[in-house]
Scaffold this active site. Structure first.
Site, PDB file in Angstrom:
ATOM      1  N   TRP A   1       6.377   7.281  -1.356  1.00  0.00           N
ATOM      2  CA  TRP A   1       5.043   7.746  -0.939  1.00  0.00           C
ATOM      3  C   TRP A   1       4.881   7.769   0.566  1.00  0.00           C
ATOM      4  CZ3 TRP A   1       0.154   5.235   0.586  1.00  0.00           C
ATOM      5  CH2 TRP A   1       0.325   3.957   1.099  1.00  0.00           C
TER       6      TRP A   1
ATOM      7  N   THR B   1      -9.333 -13.701   6.013  1.00  0.00           N
ATOM      8  CA  THR B   1      -9.142 -13.623   4.563  1.00  0.00           C
ATOM      9  C   THR B   1      -9.365 -14.995   3.945  1.00  0.00           C
ATOM     10  OG1 THR B   1      -7.485 -11.936   5.025  1.00  0.00           O
ATOM     11  CG2 THR B   1      -7.621 -12.734   2.771  1.00  0.00           C
TER      12      THR B   1
ATOM     13  N   HIS C   1       4.239  -3.986  11.319  1.00  0.00           N
ATOM     14  CA  HIS C   1       4.951  -4.979  10.509  1.00  0.00           C
ATOM     15  C   HIS C   1       5.703  -4.304   9.364  1.00  0.00           C
ATOM     16  CE1 HIS C   1       0.861  -5.620   8.265  1.00  0.00           C
ATOM     17  NE2 HIS C   1       1.512  -4.617   7.754  1.00  0.00           N
ATOM     18  N   HIS C   2       5.423  -3.020   9.163  1.00  0.00           N
ATOM     19  CA  HIS C   2       6.209  -2.273   8.173  1.00  0.00           C
ATOM     20  C   HIS C   2       7.512  -1.762   8.776  1.00  0.00           C
ATOM     21  CE1 HIS C   2       2.949  -2.175   5.184  1.00  0.00           C
ATOM     22  NE2 HIS C   2       2.162  -2.176   6.237  1.00  0.00           N
TER      23      HIS C   2
ATOM     24  N   ARG D   1      14.539  -1.991  -3.591  1.00  0.00           N
ATOM     25  CA  ARG D   1      13.530  -1.176  -4.273  1.00  0.00           C
ATOM     26  C   ARG D   1      13.981   0.284  -4.293  1.00  0.00           C
ATOM     27  NH1 ARG D   1       8.671  -0.468   0.253  1.00  0.00           N
ATOM     28  NH2 ARG D   1       7.743   0.941  -1.275  1.00  0.00           N
TER      29      ARG D   1
ATOM     30  N   LYS E   1     -12.971 -15.743   3.517  1.00  0.00           N
ATOM     31  CA  LYS E   1     -13.562 -15.135   2.330  1.00  0.00           C
ATOM     32  C   LYS E   1     -13.219 -15.941   1.083  1.00  0.00           C
ATOM     33  CE  LYS E   1     -14.583 -11.044   2.078  1.00  0.00           C
ATOM     34  NZ  LYS E   1     -15.549 -10.088   2.592  1.00  0.00           N
TER      35      LYS E   1
ATOM     36  N   TYR F   1      -6.309  -1.900   3.111  1.00  0.00           N
ATOM     37  CA  TYR F   1      -7.613  -2.574   3.160  1.00  0.00           C
ATOM     38  C   TYR F   1      -8.706  -1.692   2.590  1.00  0.00           C
ATOM     39  CZ  TYR F   1      -5.432  -6.402   5.302  1.00  0.00           C
ATOM     40  OH  TYR F   1      -4.621  -7.482   5.485  1.00  0.00           O
TER      41      TYR F   1
ATOM     42  N   ASP G   1     -31.139   8.514  -3.919  1.00  0.00           N
ATOM     43  CA  ASP G   1     -29.845   9.148  -4.192  1.00  0.00           C
ATOM     44  C   ASP G   1     -29.002   8.983  -2.935  1.00  0.00           C
ATOM     45  OD1 ASP G   1     -27.696  10.941  -4.966  1.00  0.00           O
ATOM     46  OD2 ASP G   1     -29.092  11.921  -6.319  1.00  0.00           O
TER      47      ASP G   1
ATOM     48  N   SER H   1     -11.479  14.884   0.650  1.00  0.00           N
ATOM     49  CA  SER H   1     -12.393  14.304  -0.327  1.00  0.00           C
ATOM     50  C   SER H   1     -12.838  12.910   0.107  1.00  0.00           C
ATOM     51  CB  SER H   1     -11.708  14.268  -1.693  1.00  0.00           C
ATOM     52  OG  SER H   1     -12.347  13.351  -2.523  1.00  0.00           O
ATOM     53  N   SER H   2     -11.885  12.094   0.559  1.00  0.00           N
ATOM     54  CA  SER H   2     -12.277  10.737   0.982  1.00  0.00           C
ATOM     55  C   SER H   2     -13.172  10.775   2.206  1.00  0.00           C
ATOM     56  CB  SER H   2     -11.077   9.870   1.349  1.00  0.00           C
ATOM     57  OG  SER H   2     -10.014  10.104   0.515  1.00  0.00           O
TER      58      SER H   2
ATOM     59  N   HIS I   1       3.960   8.331  -8.619  1.00  0.00           N
ATOM     60  CA  HIS I   1       3.238   7.166  -9.130  1.00  0.00           C
ATOM     61  C   HIS I   1       2.355   6.576  -8.024  1.00  0.00           C
ATOM     62  CE1 HIS I   1       2.412   3.050 -10.371  1.00  0.00           C
ATOM     63  NE2 HIS I   1       3.120   2.606  -9.341  1.00  0.00           N
TER      64      HIS I   1
ATOM     65  N   GLU J   1      -5.163   1.619   5.116  1.00  0.00           N
ATOM     66  CA  GLU J   1      -5.312   2.140   3.754  1.00  0.00           C
ATOM     67  C   GLU J   1      -5.278   1.019   2.714  1.00  0.00           C
ATOM     68  OE1 GLU J   1      -5.981   5.101   2.442  1.00  0.00           O
ATOM     69  OE2 GLU J   1      -5.668   4.406   0.381  1.00  0.00           O
TER      70      GLU J   1
ATOM     71  N   SER K   1     -17.739 -10.390  -4.517  1.00  0.00           N
ATOM     72  CA  SER K   1     -18.851 -11.109  -3.886  1.00  0.00           C
ATOM     73  C   SER K   1     -20.166 -10.898  -4.621  1.00  0.00           C
ATOM     74  CB  SER K   1     -19.021 -10.663  -2.427  1.00  0.00           C
ATOM     75  OG  SER K   1     -17.854 -10.915  -1.703  1.00  0.00           O
TER      76      SER K   1
ATOM     77  N   HIS L   1      -1.551   0.924   6.890  1.00  0.00           N
ATOM     78  CA  HIS L   1      -2.017  -0.450   6.764  1.00  0.00           C
ATOM     79  C   HIS L   1      -3.527  -0.528   6.537  1.00  0.00           C
ATOM     80  CE1 HIS L   1      -1.700  -4.696   6.486  1.00  0.00           C
ATOM     81  NE2 HIS L   1      -2.858  -4.696   7.108  1.00  0.00           N
TER      82      HIS L   1
HETATM   83  C1  HEM Z   1       0.329  -0.083 -14.430  1.00  0.00           C
HETATM   84  C2  HEM Z   1       0.586  -0.849 -13.427  1.00  0.00           C
HETATM   85  C3  HEM Z   1       1.715  -0.521 -12.468  1.00  0.00           C
HETATM   86  C4  HEM Z   1       3.052  -0.589 -12.701  1.00  0.00           C
HETATM   87  C5  HEM Z   1       3.739  -0.956 -14.008  1.00  0.00           C
HETATM   88  C6  HEM Z   1       3.700  -0.196 -11.492  1.00  0.00           C
HETATM   89  C7  HEM Z   1       5.067  -0.136 -11.315  1.00  0.00           C
HETATM   90  C8  HEM Z   1       5.701   0.330 -10.197  1.00  0.00           C
HETATM   91  C9  HEM Z   1       7.099   0.526 -10.062  1.00  0.00           C
HETATM   92  C10 HEM Z   1       8.107   0.229 -11.165  1.00  0.00           C
HETATM   93  C11 HEM Z   1       7.347   1.006  -8.817  1.00  0.00           C
HETATM   94  C12 HEM Z   1       8.672   1.413  -8.251  1.00  0.00           C
HETATM   95  C13 HEM Z   1       9.352   0.351  -7.507  1.00  0.00           C
HETATM   96  C14 HEM Z   1      10.642   0.856  -6.978  1.00  0.00           C
HETATM   97  O1  HEM Z   1      11.447   1.408  -7.737  1.00  0.00           O
HETATM   98  O2  HEM Z   1      10.862   0.675  -5.788  1.00  0.00           O
HETATM   99  C15 HEM Z   1       6.110   1.106  -8.158  1.00  0.00           C
HETATM  100  C16 HEM Z   1       5.953   1.531  -6.863  1.00  0.00           C
HETATM  101  C17 HEM Z   1       4.724   1.602  -6.219  1.00  0.00           C
HETATM  102  N1  HEM Z   1       3.494   1.371  -6.776  1.00  0.00           N
HETATM  103 FE1  HEM Z   1       3.140   0.734  -8.639  1.00  0.00          FE
HETATM  104  N2  HEM Z   1       2.766   0.084 -10.554  1.00  0.00           N
HETATM  105  C18 HEM Z   1       1.522  -0.087 -11.119  1.00  0.00           C
HETATM  106  C19 HEM Z   1       0.304   0.101 -10.501  1.00  0.00           C
HETATM  107  C20 HEM Z   1       0.130   0.508  -9.187  1.00  0.00           C
HETATM  108  C21 HEM Z   1      -1.124   0.712  -8.536  1.00  0.00           C
HETATM  109  C22 HEM Z   1      -2.490   0.554  -9.185  1.00  0.00           C
HETATM  110  C23 HEM Z   1      -0.857   1.070  -7.261  1.00  0.00           C
HETATM  111  C24 HEM Z   1      -1.770   1.406  -6.104  1.00  0.00           C
HETATM  112  C25 HEM Z   1      -2.973   1.126  -5.941  1.00  0.00           C
HETATM  113  C26 HEM Z   1       0.555   1.103  -7.100  1.00  0.00           C
HETATM  114  C27 HEM Z   1       1.195   1.411  -5.924  1.00  0.00           C
HETATM  115  C28 HEM Z   1       2.543   1.554  -5.785  1.00  0.00           C
HETATM  116  C29 HEM Z   1       3.200   1.898  -4.554  1.00  0.00           C
HETATM  117  C30 HEM Z   1       2.512   2.167  -3.200  1.00  0.00           C
HETATM  118  C31 HEM Z   1       4.573   1.944  -4.818  1.00  0.00           C
HETATM  119  C32 HEM Z   1       5.672   2.235  -3.814  1.00  0.00           C
HETATM  120  C33 HEM Z   1       6.252   3.549  -4.042  1.00  0.00           C
HETATM  121  C34 HEM Z   1       7.350   3.799  -3.102  1.00  0.00           C
HETATM  122  O3  HEM Z   1       8.298   3.022  -3.096  1.00  0.00           O
HETATM  123  O4  HEM Z   1       7.229   4.764  -2.356  1.00  0.00           O
HETATM  124  N3  HEM Z   1       1.138   0.761  -8.297  1.00  0.00           N
HETATM  125  N4  HEM Z   1       5.099   0.697  -9.020  1.00  0.00           N
HETATM  126 CU   LIG Z   2       0.649  -3.469   6.387  1.00  0.00          CU
END
Ligand code: HEM
Ligand SMILES: [Cu+2]
Lengths: 535, 155
Positions: A143, A329, A303-304, A451, A332, A258, A107, A170-171, A78, A256, A269, A254
């Protein structure tokens, strides 16, 4: 052999080649922008489905739907898919569509490279998703891919690492293209300081990407070496250090976050001045604040890792450095508020999303300051407070920024106004669903729910149920978004003029171009210097 | 971008076509130097604590950036100079006008080839050369009109 006089009256083909080949071979920045945005939309659905699987499992204590190992694969994929497959490509889509017209370029600087940087993505994402079906399933480490845990996963590991490499390449290609475009292809007279905020925030984002991607690539490559070539970068038994990986990962990680938020800052803006009918307040300070945020993002990574056992002076340093980020921040946020101050505000869908962004991002920022306090973080660490915090910034900030930009520019791209009623409905359902989804997670965290667990103690049930209901509301509302975009792209709706939004011409060059934006736009007859000076 | 320069006497003029080129070689070197410096700090910093595998990735990336910059700057240094003279039209293409063509003005033919990106060719007596390669469609159209008129100008 025709002369100009002959063909001028006659209709001839303006558009691109037809069929699927157009999309595979295209080097046109608008096509590539569309590809990025479409791909991002698909990945939002994939990553969102995974999130809903997680939330469905967490509706009740105990194990109902999935086994714990699969649950952990879901959290890992996810996050990786949302970060690298959905949010970053969506912003790359905006960059492709908007940067050339905003700087008066025909372009992107390197159109063929542009084609590559997009087309690597579908392969990388497919590879990453395919690891789910390998022996032993996908990587289930979260992740962050921390060793030694991550090294225990079987076949999926090398493929996951390879796909991370591809996503990184790609990025990188996209950032190099953006940097070269912004520096070399600006129209004469368009100085850096006159450049719109969206270009500025993307430029700084591209710098961040270029500086941190090698660190991520190096880190995962070292994992690969430890696993297959008997090195011990991260293996204490061989003289290595598992915490070194955490330093590498967060040195990337971190900045990332930003990378995910700065382009959204840029979009906001652009949007807020238009719907306040005032120029952006303090533009130079906005640029400066963005650069400072970019710089600070490199010196706060640990800080992580407050709980890994760092020396106290290091903890103090990272704590103070992190708190410092609140200053630029804040600049802004106050500039956005000052832009709205005494403006003649209207609340079309893009503006609603911009205001939603402000509220949610500020909440996420506040919880960030709470977590920057070392003693407090010893408690918050690895519990649901963190999950709530980063979703307020990544979704409330990043994704709401994407929504704002989408509704703002969609009419310009398609020549058709989206359905305003449905747009507003989408906003309110998203906003309320989002808060129902993530607000209770703060309280879960404060009450002690960790979590990354598929099961929990019964006292956490009610808040989890609220959260799951919110997740399904938020998730299914996005189907409405797809319907709105689909309708608009098909041309069902009111046709719009060049300016689209009242007074928009004074807020950006792009509003001087016809709607829909022509396949090959040009600025013939538009005095770029004058148009920009108006801003 | 099209610039029109009057050549003073008799109404002859010159069109200079250029793509956007906002970066000078000095600025490009500064950019590469600064980014390289920051990459070096990060890469050598991590190498010092044992994580030397960051360096090859930074190095590769820096080379790619240099390559990308030089490609873009090479393309954007190109010029097309079209001089409308008394009886001849001169066309010079390339960074320093490496390719030169000349056509009798009265016999100048203009060919507009429509397509996803239309092509504009000028020539006479079976010899053709493409112009306006780095112009957008509307600018190219304007150029075609100008050349069309230039054919019958009275000086
Ligand atoms: C549809 C909206 C979203 C829902 C419902 C959702 C829900 C969740 C849930 C339930 C978890 C797991 C938490 C856990 O069990 O510890 C999670 C983890 C995470 N989500 Fe989302 N999320 C959403 C959108 C996003 C988006 C858009 C991003 C990134 C841009 C994101 C980034 C992350 C990250 C980085 C984690 C941590 C995974 C980890 O613990 O390694 N999520 N999210
Ligand atoms: Cu950070």
């Amino acid at each position: 052999m025709a002369t100009v006089a002959d063909t001028h009256g006659a209709e001839h083909e303006h558009g691109p080649a037809k069929g699927i080949l157009r999309w595979i071979t295209t080097t046109n920045h608008k096509d590539i922008g569309t590809l990025y945005l479409t791909f991002a939309m698909i990945m939002f659905l994939v990553g969102g489905t995974m999130a809903l699987i997680i939330r469905a499992e967490l509706y009740q204590p105990g194990l109902q739907l999935v086994d714990p190992h699969f649950f952990n694969q879901m959290t890992t994929l996810h996050a990786l898919i949302m970060v690298f497959g959905a949010v970053m490509p969506a912003f790359a889509g905006f960059a492709n569509w908007m940067i050339p017209p905003m700087i008066g370029a025909p372009d992107m600087a390197l159109p063929r490279l542009n084609n590559w940087s997009f087309w690597i993505l579908p392969f990388a994402a497919t590879l990453l998703s395919a690891t789910l079906f390998m022996d032993g399933g996908a990587v289930a480490s979260g992740w962050t891919l921390y060793p030694p845990l991550v090294l225990q996963f079987g076949n999926a590991l090398p493929f996951t690492i390879f796909s991370v490499h591809l996503l990184g390449i790609s990025s990188i290609l996209a950032s190099i293209n953006i940097i070269v475009t912004i520096f070399n292809l600006r129209a004469p007279g368009l100085t850096m300081m006159k450049m719109p905020m969206f270009c500025w925030t993307w430029l700084i984002t591209a710098f961040l990407l270029i500086l941190v991607m090698p660190v991520l690539a190096g880190a995962v490559t070292m994992l690969l070496f430890d696993k297959f070539f008997d090195t011990s970068f991260f293996d204490a038994a061989g003289g290595g250090d598992p915490v070194l990986f955490q330093h590498l990962f967060w040195f990337f990680g971190h900045p990332e976050v930003y990378i995910i938020i700065l382009p959204a800052f840029g979009i906001i803006s652009q949007v807020i001045p238009t719907f306040s009918r005032k120029p952006l307040f303090g533009k130079n300070s906005m640029i400066f604040a963005t650069a400072v945020i970019g710089f600070l993002s490199f010196i706060v990574w640990a800080h992580h890792q407050f709980t890994v056992g760092m020396p106290v002076p290091a903890e103090l340093y990272f704590m103070y450095a992190t708190m410092l980020i609140a200053v630029p921040t804040g600049v802004k946020v106050f500039n956005w508020l000052a832009t709205m101050w005494k403006g003649s505000l209207t609340f079309e869908t893009p503006m609603l999303h911009a205001l939603g962004f402000l509220v949610l991002f500020v909440l996420g920022g506040f919880t960030g300051i709470m977590m920057s306090q070392v003693p407090a973080d010893l408690y918050y660490h690895d519990n649901y407070f963190i999950v709530a915090h980063f979703h307020y910034t990544l979704v409330g900030g990043g994704v709401f920024g994407i929504f704002a930009g989408l509704f703002y520019w969609l009419p310009k791209w398609t020549g058709t106004m989206y359905d305003e009623k449905l747009g507003k409905l989408h906003f309110w359902l998203s906003f309320l669903g989002f808060n129902l989804l993530f607000m209770p997670q703060h309280f879960l965290g404060l009450a002690g729910m960790p979590r990354r667990i598929p099961d929990y103690a019964v006292q956490f049930t009610e808040f989890n149920q609220m959260s799951t209901v919110g997740a399904f509301i938020f998730g299914f509302t996005q189907l409405l978004l797809i319907y709105i975009v689909y309708k608009c792209v098909k041309g069902e709706g009111e046709k719009v003029g060049d300016e689209v939004w009242e007074g928009a011409k004074s807020h950006g060059l792009e509003w001087n171009l016809p709607s829909p934006m022509p396949y090959h736009h040009s600025f013939e007859g538009i005095d770029i210097q004058k148009a920009v000076a108006d801003e | 971008m099209i610039q029109r320069q009057s050549l003073g006497h008799g109404g002859e003029y010159r069109l200079v076509l250029r793509p956007n080129a906002s970066l000078t070689p000095g600025q490009a070197r500064l950019l590469v130097g600064l980014l390289g410096l920051m990459m070096a700090v990060i890469g050598f910093g991590f190498a010092a604590v044992g994580a030397w595998l960051v360096l090859p990735f930074s190095g590769g990336e820096l080379l790619l950036l240099i390559y990308a910059l030089s490609c873009s700057m090479r393309w954007s240094a190109a010029r097309e100079v079209i001089t409308i003279g008394q009886d001849k039209v001169f066309i010079e293409k390339g960074v320093e006008g490496e390719q030169r063509y000349q056509f009798p003005r009265a016999w100048l033919q203009i060919d507009w080839r429509p397509g996803p990106m239309p092509h504009l060719l000028v020539g006479s007596h079976g010899k053709w050369v493409e112009v306006g390669t780095f112009l957008g469609e509307e600018e190219k159209r304007a150029l075609a009109r100008t050349l069309q008129q230039a054919r019958s100008l009275e000086f």
